[in-house]
Design an enzyme around this catalytic site. Structure first.
Site, PDB file in Angstrom:
ATOM      1  N   ARG A  50       0.852  -1.196   0.000  1.00 51.46           N
ATOM      2  CA  ARG A  50       0.000   0.000   0.000  1.00 51.46           C
ATOM      3  C   ARG A  50       0.890   1.249   0.000  1.00 51.46           C
ATOM      4  O   ARG A  50       2.103   1.161   0.167  1.00 51.46           O
ATOM      5  CB  ARG A  50      -0.948  -0.012   1.196  1.00 51.46           C
ATOM      6  CG  ARG A  50      -0.226  -0.216   2.525  1.00 51.46           C
ATOM      7  CD  ARG A  50      -0.873   0.448   3.679  1.00 51.46           C
ATOM      8  NE  ARG A  50      -0.875   1.893   3.552  1.00 51.46           N
ATOM      9  CZ  ARG A  50       0.181   2.668   3.797  1.00 51.46           C
ATOM     10  NH1 ARG A  50       1.356   2.173   4.152  1.00 51.46           N
ATOM     11  NH2 ARG A  50       0.074   3.971   3.675  1.00 51.46           N
ATOM     12  N   ALA A  52       0.833   5.138  -2.183  1.00 44.29           N
ATOM     13  CA  ALA A  52       0.824   5.435  -3.618  1.00 44.29           C
ATOM     14  C   ALA A  52       2.151   5.093  -4.324  1.00 44.29           C
ATOM     15  O   ALA A  52       2.145   4.373  -5.334  1.00 44.29           O
ATOM     16  CB  ALA A  52       0.435   6.897  -3.829  1.00 44.29           C
ATOM     17  N   ASP A 236      -2.329  10.828  -2.839  1.00 45.86           N
ATOM     18  CA  ASP A 236      -2.474   9.705  -3.771  1.00 45.86           C
ATOM     19  C   ASP A 236      -2.673  10.165  -5.210  1.00 45.86           C
ATOM     20  O   ASP A 236      -2.383   9.429  -6.146  1.00 45.86           O
ATOM     21  CB  ASP A 236      -3.634   8.808  -3.342  1.00 45.86           C
ATOM     22  CG  ASP A 236      -3.230   8.007  -2.121  1.00 45.86           C
ATOM     23  OD1 ASP A 236      -3.296   8.553  -1.002  1.00 45.86           O
ATOM     24  OD2 ASP A 236      -2.779   6.859  -2.294  1.00 45.86           O
ATOM     25  N   ASN A 246      -6.165  12.107  -0.640  1.00 51.10           N
ATOM     26  CA  ASN A 246      -5.302  11.353   0.288  1.00 51.10           C
ATOM     27  C   ASN A 246      -6.218  10.548   1.202  1.00 51.10           C
ATOM     28  O   ASN A 246      -7.449  10.621   1.089  1.00 51.10           O
ATOM     29  CB  ASN A 246      -4.395  12.303   1.074  1.00 51.10           C
ATOM     30  CG  ASN A 246      -3.332  11.553   1.859  1.00 51.10           C
ATOM     31  OD1 ASN A 246      -2.668  10.660   1.312  1.00 51.10           O
ATOM     32  ND2 ASN A 246      -3.166  11.857   3.137  1.00 51.10           N
TER      33      ASN A 246
END
Ligand code: MRU
Length: 352
Positions: A50, A52, A236, A246
């Site tokens: 996980r 980005a 993100d 985000n």
């Protein structure tokens, strides 16, 4: 073919791609091999992999592994596999940006049938190296803004497990700490999946950076008490106008920061910027399973406290509008969000 590398949560060694299962941290450090694109897609969806920048890197290496292991795969199949990886999660644009780079820059010559594994190995390695370097640069830019003795609030996890480098917002915190700024970090636990409570604490412990873990609903009280001088979060996907998506809860932190007059920064690499996305309204937001809100699960087991059929709302991300953002800290510098559009064009021009 692909050079070996090893970072906190991803490694490629002896031709094996492995990831640290982030669901089991902080207490269990378990590495899992990703042999196929399907493995990687599962790991990304279940948040074993996980953050980005990390999902962009992991998917790129997984695509290389597929091409390496299938020398007879034709163009169409490789493009289909890359699309499946690209669609593993919808919000973080690093995933799409990196997979597009892999496919576009390894285009076979007209007279050749296949994408070359050699070329993909080179590209995957350069994507990993670039992310590490971008983390380092944005961390340095950000650390210059941090003043001696500040209390810094952060949300979610944006560190060495979410990237192949020192992190984004947590990278800035690391760099400020290493520069002797005597900071104290307030860590939002980050419901529902507790990336702050499990992962940011794990990383801060490892580096012995002083911190206090809080529930998400405690930030306002700390701000009112004058304990927080700065907010640093990751992103993100950053739209052309400076709005960004985000982890869910970031928007409420930004509203609180504005009310209390506290600088609020988004920290991210260029691979998180989506120049084709005009504003936050156009960012696709991932919706996740009700069970994550009805209870909690992890290495500790699982528990449900809400009725089994309770209706839930569970977006994984929210959008913070540019009006609430003091500045965006990228690997290329620190930018005022209100004029971000102008900078996006400039940065694109410099990079091409
Ligand atoms: O759902 P997650 O845990 O992948 O969400 C991660 C975040 O929102 C991070 O803040 C973001 O990816 C930046 S990580 C350097």
């Amino acid at each position: 073919m692909l050079k070996d590398f090893e970072y906190l949560s991803i490694r490629y060694k002896d031709e094996k791609l492995e990831i640290l299962d982030q669901r089991r941290l902080p207490d269990i450090e378990e590495w899992m091999e990703s042999k196929t694109p399907e493995d990687m897609i599962t790991y990304i969806k279940q948040l074993s992999v996980r953050g980005a920048p990390l999902i962009g890197v992991a998917a790129s290496v997984a695509l290389f592994v597929y091409v390496r292991d299938h020398p007879d795969a034709d163009r169409k199949t490789i493009v289909e596999v890359s699309d499946q990886l690209r669609n593993a999660r919808p919000t973080a644009v690093n995933l799409m940006n990196n997979i597009d780079t892999m496919i576009q820059l390894s285009q076979p010559d007209q007279d050749k049938r296949d994408y070359s594994a050699e070329k993909m190995a080179e590209l995957a390695y350069s994507i990993v190296e670039a992310e590490v370097e971008m983390c380092r640069r944005m961390s340095e830019f950000g650390a210059e803004l941090v003043q001696q003795g500040e209390g810094i609030l952060t949300h979610c996890n944006t560190g060495g497990v979410a990237t192949p480098g020192m992190g984004t917002a947590l990278g800035v915190i690391r760099a400020a700490h290493r520069a002797g700024k005597q900071i104290h970090v307030y860590v939002d636990e980050t419901r529902p999946l507790l990336q702050g409570g499990r992962l940011t604490t794990y990383e801060l412990e490892r580096e012995q950076i002083p911190y206090t873990l809080i529930c998400d609903n405690m930030a306002a009280t700390l701000m009112a008490a004058g304990k927080i001088q700065r907010v640093l979060v990751g992103a993100d996907r950053i739209a052309r106008n400076g709005d960004f998506a985000n982890k869910i809860g970031t928007y409420s932190v930004a509203v609180l920061a504005k009310y209390h007059n506290i600088p609020f920064h988004g920290v991210a690499p260029w691979s998180t910027v989506d120049p084709a996305c005009p504003s936050g309204k156009h960012i696709p937001i991932e919706q996740r399973a009700p069970q994550e809100v009805q209870g909690a699960s992890g290495a500790f087991g699982s528990v449900r406290w809400a009725p089994k059929d309770s209706q839930t709302f569970n977006p994984a991300f929210d959008v913070t509008p540019n009006s609430l953002i003091t500045s965006l800290i990228l690997d290329t510098g620190v930018y005022d969000c209100q004029s971000f559009e102008k900078y996006v064009e400039q940065i694109k021009g410099n990079l091409s």
